[in-house]
Design a protein around this motif. Structure first.
Motif, short mmCIF file in Angstrom:
data_model
loop_
_atom_site.label_atom_id
_atom_site.label_comp_id
_atom_site.label_asym_id
_atom_site.label_seq_id
_atom_site.Cartn_x
_atom_site.Cartn_y
_atom_site.Cartn_z
N LYS A 48 29.34 -11.13 0.47
CA LYS A 48 29.47 -9.68 0.55
C LYS A 48 28.84 -9.13 1.82
O LYS A 48 29.38 -8.23 2.47
CB LYS A 48 28.82 -9.06 -0.69
CG LYS A 48 28.92 -7.57 -0.74
CD LYS A 48 28.24 -7.01 -1.96
CE LYS A 48 28.16 -5.51 -1.82
NZ LYS A 48 27.43 -4.89 -2.89
N MET A 49 27.69 -9.69 2.21
CA MET A 49 27.03 -9.24 3.44
C MET A 49 27.84 -9.64 4.68
O MET A 49 27.84 -8.91 5.68
CB MET A 49 25.62 -9.82 3.52
CG MET A 49 24.67 -9.22 2.51
SD MET A 49 23.08 -10.06 2.42
CE MET A 49 22.47 -9.83 4.07
N LEU A 50 28.52 -10.78 4.62
CA LEU A 50 29.30 -11.23 5.78
C LEU A 50 30.57 -10.42 5.98
O LEU A 50 31.01 -10.22 7.11
CB LEU A 50 29.65 -12.71 5.63
CG LEU A 50 28.50 -13.70 5.82
CD1 LEU A 50 28.97 -15.11 5.49
CD2 LEU A 50 27.98 -13.62 7.25
N ILE A 51 31.19 -9.95 4.89
CA ILE A 51 32.47 -9.25 5.02
C ILE A 51 32.33 -7.74 4.93
O ILE A 51 33.34 -7.04 4.78
CB ILE A 51 33.47 -9.75 3.95
CG1 ILE A 51 33.02 -9.37 2.54
CG2 ILE A 51 33.72 -11.22 4.06
CD1 ILE A 51 34.09 -9.57 1.49
N VAL A 52 31.13 -7.22 5.05
CA VAL A 52 30.94 -5.78 4.89
C VAL A 52 31.72 -4.98 5.93
O VAL A 52 32.15 -3.86 5.67
CB VAL A 52 29.43 -5.41 4.90
CG1 VAL A 52 28.84 -5.55 6.28
CG2 VAL A 52 29.21 -4.03 4.33
N ASP A 53 31.94 -5.54 7.12
CA ASP A 53 32.70 -4.83 8.15
C ASP A 53 34.20 -4.84 7.85
O ASP A 53 34.92 -3.94 8.27
CB ASP A 53 32.45 -5.44 9.52
CG ASP A 53 31.02 -5.21 10.00
OD1 ASP A 53 30.41 -4.22 9.56
OD2 ASP A 53 30.53 -6.02 10.80
N LEU A 54 34.67 -5.86 7.14
CA LEU A 54 36.09 -5.96 6.83
C LEU A 54 36.47 -5.24 5.54
O LEU A 54 37.51 -4.59 5.46
CB LEU A 54 36.49 -7.44 6.72
CG LEU A 54 36.20 -8.30 7.95
CD1 LEU A 54 36.47 -9.75 7.63
CD2 LEU A 54 37.04 -7.82 9.11
N TYR A 55 35.65 -5.40 4.51
CA TYR A 55 35.94 -4.81 3.21
C TYR A 55 34.64 -4.49 2.50
O TYR A 55 33.75 -5.32 2.41
CB TYR A 55 36.77 -5.78 2.36
CG TYR A 55 37.14 -5.24 1.02
CD1 TYR A 55 38.10 -4.24 0.89
CD2 TYR A 55 36.52 -5.70 -0.13
CE1 TYR A 55 38.44 -3.73 -0.34
CE2 TYR A 55 36.86 -5.19 -1.37
CZ TYR A 55 37.81 -4.21 -1.47
OH TYR A 55 38.13 -3.70 -2.69
N LYS A 56 34.53 -3.27 2.02
CA LYS A 56 33.31 -2.85 1.30
C LYS A 56 33.55 -2.95 -0.19
O LYS A 56 34.38 -2.25 -0.74
CB LYS A 56 32.96 -1.42 1.69
CG LYS A 56 31.67 -0.94 1.08
CD LYS A 56 31.28 0.38 1.68
CE LYS A 56 30.11 1.06 1.07
NZ LYS A 56 29.12 0.38 0.41
N ILE A 57 32.84 -3.85 -0.83
CA ILE A 57 32.94 -4.03 -2.28
C ILE A 57 32.11 -2.93 -2.95
O ILE A 57 30.94 -2.76 -2.61
CB ILE A 57 32.44 -5.42 -2.70
CG1 ILE A 57 33.28 -6.50 -2.03
CG2 ILE A 57 32.45 -5.58 -4.21
CD1 ILE A 57 32.77 -7.90 -2.23
N PRO A 58 32.71 -2.19 -3.88
CA PRO A 58 31.95 -1.11 -4.54
C PRO A 58 30.72 -1.65 -5.29
O PRO A 58 30.72 -2.77 -5.79
CB PRO A 58 32.96 -0.51 -5.52
CG PRO A 58 34.29 -0.90 -4.98
CD PRO A 58 34.10 -2.22 -4.29
N VAL A 59 29.71 -0.82 -5.37
CA VAL A 59 28.45 -1.21 -6.00
C VAL A 59 28.66 -1.53 -7.48
O VAL A 59 28.07 -2.47 -8.00
CB VAL A 59 27.39 -0.09 -5.81
CG1 VAL A 59 26.13 -0.40 -6.57
CG2 VAL A 59 27.11 0.12 -4.34
N ALA A 60 29.49 -0.77 -8.15
CA ALA A 60 29.73 -1.00 -9.58
C ALA A 60 30.33 -2.39 -9.81
O ALA A 60 29.95 -3.08 -10.77
CB ALA A 60 30.65 0.07 -10.14
#
Length: 75
Positions: A48-60
């Protein structure tokens, strides 16, 4: 900005993590799949930290995934 506050908060955080480690170490025999569950959660968070620039996974979704994996690992 106060160095004393920063130092004491870090010390208490480390002490809390140390206590949590001993609790988990004592329950390791009961929850033999817990180490695999924690590895899956840590891998998910790393990805999740590596792809944060490509796709933001919702917190929920992240919390749901983490809770589900830990619940399955503890059964």
């Amino acid at each position: 900005t106060d160095p004393f506050i920063v130092l004491t908060s870090n010390v208490f955080a480390v002490l809390g993590l140390r206590a949590l480690y001993f609790i988990l170490a004592g329950m390791h025999e009961r929850f033999h799949l817990l180490s695999y569950g924690l590895a899956i959660v840590l891998t998910f968070i790393g990805i999740k930290m590596l792809i944060v620039d490509l796709y933001k996974i919702p917190v929920a979704y992240s919390l749901g995934f983490t809770a589900t994996v830990l619940a399955v690992a503890m059964t």
